[in-house]
Write a protein that holds these residues in place. Sequence first.
Motif, PDB file in Angstrom:
ATOM      1  N   LYS A  40     -84.767   3.671   2.077  1.00  0.00           N
ATOM      2  CA  LYS A  40     -83.141   4.157   1.431  1.00  0.00           C
ATOM      3  C   LYS A  40     -83.435   4.782   0.484  1.00  0.00           C
ATOM      4  N   GLY A  41     -84.536   5.207  -0.279  1.00  0.00           N
ATOM      5  CA  GLY A  41     -85.017   6.621  -1.199  1.00  0.00           C
ATOM      6  C   GLY A  41     -85.295   5.824  -3.177  1.00  0.00           C
ATOM      7  N   GLU A  42     -86.490   4.736  -2.441  1.00  0.00           N
ATOM      8  CA  GLU A  42     -86.518   4.199  -3.370  1.00  0.00           C
ATOM      9  C   GLU A  42     -88.097   4.553  -3.011  1.00  0.00           C
ATOM     10  N   PRO A  43     -89.264   5.132  -4.171  1.00  0.00           N
ATOM     11  CA  PRO A  43     -90.574   5.685  -3.852  1.00  0.00           C
ATOM     12  C   PRO A  43     -91.640   4.689  -3.683  1.00  0.00           C
ATOM     13  N   VAL A  44     -91.710   4.142  -2.198  1.00  0.00           N
ATOM     14  CA  VAL A  44     -92.238   3.028  -2.531  1.00  0.00           C
ATOM     15  C   VAL A  44     -93.367   3.278  -0.936  1.00  0.00           C
ATOM     16  N   VAL A  45     -94.187   2.941  -1.024  1.00  0.00           N
ATOM     17  CA  VAL A  45     -95.494   3.908  -0.386  1.00  0.00           C
ATOM     18  C   VAL A  45     -96.076   2.698   0.449  1.00  0.00           C
ATOM     19  N   THR A  46     -96.106   2.168   1.955  1.00  0.00           N
ATOM     20  CA  THR A  46     -96.523   1.170   2.374  1.00  0.00           C
ATOM     21  C   THR A  46     -98.583   0.579   2.426  1.00  0.00           C
ATOM     22  N   VAL A  47     -99.219   0.094   2.053  1.00  0.00           N
ATOM     23  CA  VAL A  47    -100.092  -0.332   2.130  1.00  0.00           C
ATOM     24  C   VAL A  47    -100.896  -0.689   2.756  1.00  0.00           C
ATOM     25  N   PHE A  48    -101.735  -1.010   3.529  1.00  0.00           N
ATOM     26  CA  PHE A  48    -102.383  -1.909   4.707  1.00  0.00           C
ATOM     27  C   PHE A  48    -103.791  -2.159   4.413  1.00  0.00           C
ATOM     28  N   PRO A  49    -103.532  -3.320   4.164  1.00  0.00           N
ATOM     29  CA  PRO A  49    -105.143  -3.702   3.007  1.00  0.00           C
ATOM     30  C   PRO A  49    -106.304  -3.391   4.820  1.00  0.00           C
ATOM     31  N   GLU A  50    -107.464  -3.022   3.773  1.00  0.00           N
ATOM     32  CA  GLU A  50    -108.575  -2.394   4.827  1.00  0.00           C
ATOM     33  C   GLU A  50    -109.547  -3.953   5.714  1.00  0.00           C
ATOM     34  N   GLU A  51    -108.955  -5.310   5.063  1.00  0.00           N
ATOM     35  CA  GLU A  51    -109.339  -5.960   5.552  1.00  0.00           C
ATOM     36  C   GLU A  51    -108.881  -6.710   7.196  1.00  0.00           C
ATOM     37  N   GLY A  52    -107.606  -6.349   7.112  1.00  0.00           N
ATOM     38  CA  GLY A  52    -106.582  -6.056   8.630  1.00  0.00           C
ATOM     39  C   GLY A  52    -105.335  -6.970   7.723  1.00  0.00           C
ATOM     40  N   SER A  53    -104.340  -7.488   8.244  1.00  0.00           N
ATOM     41  CA  SER A  53    -103.623  -7.384   7.854  1.00  0.00           C
ATOM     42  C   SER A  53    -102.967  -9.494   8.677  1.00  0.00           C
ATOM     43  N   GLY A  54    -103.028 -10.231   7.651  1.00  0.00           N
ATOM     44  CA  GLY A  54    -102.554 -11.781   8.378  1.00  0.00           C
ATOM     45  C   GLY A  54    -101.301 -11.648   9.031  1.00  0.00           C
ATOM     46  N   TRP A  55    -100.692 -11.919   9.645  1.00  0.00           N
ATOM     47  CA  TRP A  55     -99.719 -11.658  10.820  1.00  0.00           C
ATOM     48  C   TRP A  55     -99.458 -12.947  12.003  1.00  0.00           C
ATOM     49  N   ASP A  56     -97.754 -13.110  11.667  1.00  0.00           N
ATOM     50  CA  ASP A  56     -97.599 -14.313  12.872  1.00  0.00           C
ATOM     51  C   ASP A  56     -96.256 -13.616  13.501  1.00  0.00           C
ATOM     52  N   VAL A  57     -95.734 -14.602  14.680  1.00  0.00           N
ATOM     53  CA  VAL A  57     -95.332 -13.804  15.856  1.00  0.00           C
ATOM     54  C   VAL A  57     -93.474 -14.267  15.193  1.00  0.00           C
ATOM     55  N   GLU A  58     -92.540 -13.464  15.456  1.00  0.00           N
ATOM     56  CA  GLU A  58     -91.882 -13.902  15.415  1.00  0.00           C
ATOM     57  C   GLU A  58     -91.087 -14.565  16.867  1.00  0.00           C
ATOM     58  N   ALA A  59     -90.688 -15.793  17.038  1.00  0.00           N
ATOM     59  CA  ALA A  59     -90.626 -16.820  17.901  1.00  0.00           C
ATOM     60  C   ALA A  59     -89.386 -17.071  18.470  1.00  0.00           C
ATOM     61  N   ASN A  60     -88.471 -16.986  19.719  1.00  0.00           N
ATOM     62  CA  ASN A  60     -87.199 -17.737  19.297  1.00  0.00           C
ATOM     63  C   ASN A  60     -87.409 -19.644  20.256  1.00  0.00           C
ATOM     64  N   ALA A  61     -86.859 -20.439  20.220  1.00  0.00           N
ATOM     65  CA  ALA A  61     -87.116 -21.103  21.232  1.00  0.00           C
ATOM     66  C   ALA A  61     -84.978 -21.996  21.284  1.00  0.00           C
ATOM     67  N   LEU A  62     -85.174 -22.763  22.149  1.00  0.00           N
ATOM     68  CA  LEU A  62     -84.291 -23.438  23.044  1.00  0.00           C
ATOM     69  C   LEU A  62     -84.359 -25.204  21.606  1.00  0.00           C
ATOM     70  N   VAL A  63     -82.967 -25.248  21.208  1.00  0.00           N
ATOM     71  CA  VAL A  63     -82.517 -26.378  19.984  1.00  0.00           C
ATOM     72  C   VAL A  63     -82.210 -27.699  20.978  1.00  0.00           C
ATOM     73  N   LYS A  64     -83.121 -28.596  21.312  1.00  0.00           N
ATOM     74  CA  LYS A  64     -82.460 -29.614  21.783  1.00  0.00           C
ATOM     75  C   LYS A  64     -80.985 -30.652  21.069  1.00  0.00           C
ATOM     76  N   LYS A  65     -80.878 -30.379  22.045  1.00  0.00           N
ATOM     77  CA  LYS A  65     -79.220 -30.865  22.381  1.00  0.00           C
ATOM     78  C   LYS A  65     -78.802 -31.606  22.837  1.00  0.00           C
ATOM     79  N   ALA A  66     -78.025 -32.948  22.532  1.00  0.00           N
ATOM     80  CA  ALA A  66     -77.152 -33.077  23.678  1.00  0.00           C
ATOM     81  C   ALA A  66     -76.461 -32.602  25.056  1.00  0.00           C
TER      82      ALA A  66
END
Lengths: 369, 339, 586
Positions: free
Chosen positions: B234-260
């Motif tokens: 978007k034109g902003e003066p940003v760089v992304t740094v990945f921490p040396e120790e490794g990155s925390g992460w999570d899975v973005e996941a899907n699920a079906l909702v239990k409904k009647a």
Amino acid sequence: MSPAEQPHLEVVNVSKLFGTVTALDKVSFTASQGEFLSILGPSGCGKTTILRVVAGLEPQTSGSVSINGQDVSRLPVSKRNIGIVFQSYALFPNLTATKNVAYGLKSKGMDKKDLRKKVEDLMDLVGLSGMGEKYPSQLSGGQQQRVALARAMALSPNLLLLDEPLSALDAKVRIKLRSEIRDLQRRLGVTTIMVTHDQEEALTMADRILVMDQGELVQFGAPHEIYDFPSTPFVASFIGSMNFIRGAVKAEENRFKLGESLIHAGEANKVSNGAEALMAIRPEDVLVNANGQSGPNTFQAKVLHMEYKGSNFRVRFQPTQMDTNPIIEAEIATEKIRRLDIREGQLTDIDLPVDRIRVYESQGSQAHA
Amino acid sequence: MKAMIRLFALSLVLVMGLAAYAQAEDLLVYTALEDDEIPIYLELFNEMHPDINVQIVRDSTGIITAKILAEADNPQADVIWGTAATSLMLADQAGIVEPYAPAGLDRVRPAMRDANEVPHWVGIKAWMTGFCVNTIEMEALGLPTPSSFADLIDPVYKGQLIMPNPASSGTGFLTVSAILQMMGEEAGWEYLDALHENISRYTHSGSKPCKLAGSGETPIGISFAYRGFIQREKGEPVVTVFPEEGSGWDVEANALVKKAEIKDAARIFLDWAISPEVMELYARVYPVTAYDVGAPIPEGYPTDPEAQLIENDFQWAAANRARILEEWTNRYDGKSDPQ
Amino acid sequence: MPNGTLALGTRQQGFWQRVDSEVWIRRLLIALLCIWMLAVVVLPLGTLLSKSLVNQDGEFVGLANFIKYFQTPALSSSLGNSMFVAVLTTLISVSLGFGFAYALTRTCLPMKGMFKGLALTPIFAPTLLNGIALVYLFGRKGLITLGFFGHLDFLAVDIGLYGPVGIIISEVIFTFPQAMLILTIALSMTDARLYEASDSLGASKLRTFFTVTIPSIKYGLISAVFVCFILAFTDFGAPKVVGGNYNILATDIYKQVIGQQNFVMGAVVSVVLLVPTVLAFSVDRIVQRKQVSLIAAKSVPLIPKPEPLRDRIFLTFCSLIAFLIIAFYLTALFASLVKVWPYTIELGLWHYDFTGTGGGGYTAFFNSIRMALYSAAIGVGLTFASAYLIEKTRGLKALRGIAYFLSILPLALPGLVIGLAYIFFFNAPGWSFWGITIPNPLNFLYATMGILVMSNIVHFYTVSFLTATTALKQLDNEFETVSESMGVPFYRTFFRVTVPVCLPAVLEIFMYYFVNSMATVSAVIFLYSADTKLASVAVANMDDAGDIAPACAMAMLIVVANIAMRIIYGLVTKGAKRKTQAWTVR
């Protein structure tokens, strides 16, 4: 007064309590067809309450109201077929005079042509032809009052109730409207009750007057009866003014003793011999008798004070030889004062005509001269 | 003329309405995906399934989780899409999830799906911690660019860091959870104590620290990698740094909702959500997806993105989530961004 | 004529029947009104209170939650913070409001209408916008912090915006118009003769001020204090944006409920928020009841005489305030047009294209407009009709008293409390008592436009209700009696006379509902759903996500819509005035 047949309106033993306060205490009266009654009394005496009970705006605690022989005690205002004119007139500000008058007729499903004719007639009747398109705020107080009257009459009510209809007007307009309303009422033949605190209004307009005090009906009668024969000191002092002579004791038939002085009075049988009485006489009934003629109640008196009132003088006398030194006021025509050349400090004879003296039992009577 | 247009519009609506009456089905989807990702994916879905009308409720991970749990007695959503696996585990515990095996499930890496045979949740991609660093501000302030978690507790950064509140932000939680897992709980809390000294405030969403870094409100924002790349675009003066120790992460996941009444469209949507077509779109900006579609690693990411990910024990994270958050709140909540 | 009496008398027979039933219709309507208020105010509130007394699993635990609340410093410190912010805001706001109101009523300030109009601008803005504008002025990259991008370096100052400073500035801007309005009314209702008397007794200006001016506006002053306090104490928009690490009650509720799924603690904080609010509200009501009109019918309006020095001082003061307010919102407008603040200062409408940001963009905006119109239309009808029934019905004293109390009550309820109470109440599928399950008949409203409209109607009910009541009190009570005596059904008089005569009040209520429904975020943020996204909520969500420029743009759209409505209102009122001039000349 109209011929007495079956009374058109009959109020029997109506009482009204607001909590523990008694606003009306067993009030009964009747009105015949076409009669104009006036309810007169000081503020808070219950006169507006009785009007509201008759109208059906306020349910009575006990007693009954009948119109035309039908008991309407439990009917709401809308079922009693009455017209009301309030002190404020309560004209709808956003409607023209015509529309105000037509307001009640419209919901009766009246034919448009008939309606217009009827409204025109009503406007003519109250002398406002040609003013129909004006809004209330564009009319004078008197004109507004007449619109209110026309509106109240539009449904040809059985009964017309006027709640202090003139009190918001200037003195001159008020006097003019008095006779107009009276004429109109006569022409329409509608039985009317008007509440007022203005005694002159009641005296000049009403066929009969109800005088009320503290929720009670104290006297009911034609204006002259009320004025000449007030039934209580309260009525006597509330309507017109009255001299009260306290402390007289009835000595024998027709004679009262005030200290050692004797006063003759008619109506003497109202109190028993030996009882204390309150005697009263209206100022205009006190005669100044300078040419030596004397009656049984002629006394020499000193002119204490004279108050000029234009056509009359209000003169304060003190009889010189009367025990307890009562002060008696007299209303004397200016012409007579001038002719007799009465001045303050002078001594003159005054006469208290025997038949003009009213007598009341003394105890508990409160009166303000 | 106007009347004509109106008539035309009316008949159009009528025709469309009739057509819709025949097939269209409303589908309510809750998601924590980024606002700027969603339209790209949905465009594809609408192309492939024009007869399903998708309604999206999007919010931060924590809020979507809260909403789902709040509505447990009377669920509103049909499908949960792209929401942290740890949150879905919570929803599952609350009995809101209906197990479902979407078409093509066999392709999904075992680490990115629920272990049950009919999985309760299925992942679509992983997202990871990244530091957004505003180069202009760093230079103006004369600060060195941090390269690791360890660097961040250097007192030179005092008041220069913003990070998300783990209670409301998925990114915040995965970062805290990663720190605790990497360092062990005791050292982990000590580290967080020290980090807290440098933080000027905690934000409610995971993307906000990066956006604030982009606009210079802070020189460094602890956020997630995707955000940094997009802000740069978007034109902003940003760089992304990945921490040396490794990155925390999570899975973005899907699920079906239990409904009647579970709609067919819900299953269709879940099938689509792991289809190769959409997986390619995910892969354009996320290096780690549910299965490899052979897309090149997005520019700016480490060459081996999977190596950047720490060993993450989701079961542990989900099981300890409440305890971690309570501890965190007690320690640091005074500095949390108001919601 | 007497013949006519008979004819009409018989015709009225059937008609009487109908009117008799009218008494019942009225009773029924008032009873319905009470039931409605019960359902939308009392029951939800009860549900909220009961929620604060149970644990997460719904078991009754008494005051345990409150004990836990007060034993958790991270939570309980917010109460003190909220108090601090509200008290300071009140002090500043009432002082400034008094100065401005004094200038408008007691000095020869030129262009009073314009000054008043400018001072009222904040009423049209969501409080979120106050926070956002402050970020652009005083944030780390704010216009003033940066000394106007380095052009005016000597002005550069960092006030440490995030925290109490930012909150208080926002709340002062938010509450100032309210204080100013209340005090203007109070100051304009003084009898000039009191001042003449004081002058003639040789009292000094200062003495007159303390012996005449202050006592005569005592009630207005008290009212202004409590209104400002309640508003600042319960506002949520501005602290959300600029609160930084400074926790206050309103934001805590949101954080507990939305951020941490802790509905019980949300309910507890709501009760903690509710108590001081209800107290302030009750004290105000009790004090106001003691007010005896100081204005006799014959009182003489005060016409200020020119006094060059005083007038110049007040002109400077008012100009400064008006300038600050306008500059404040112009900064927000400017910021919403800048491409990349503060790096690329190019103007354009980028941020007004809401694709790729949360909140729903123009769909949300038009939803908001729809919601505001519904709220205004239904709200004005409901409020006015209720005020009419309560004010203009004879008898039924007890019932009317209850209805009146219930109508006043919503003023004490913060939007967040209403929103949370509504979630609990309307989302409950039913309730079981001793094994008997009663299904919730209002459950269908949950997550619909209906619940949003209803929350707005309740949230802004009291002020509208009081406006309607005041207008109705000015009408002759005998209008009803007269119509009744003529056998005209009351609803006819209501539509033919009452509503037309009260049209100015009706329009005012409409606008009040519209403007507030557009700007409010506190109640609706808990209640909106996927197909009823709202502009004000979008502002909050975009700000949450860090998309501050689009958030600012959306807030500007709300302001524009509100100002447009204000202009329409002005034109309609003008038109109505011209039409009714005939009967209002006096």
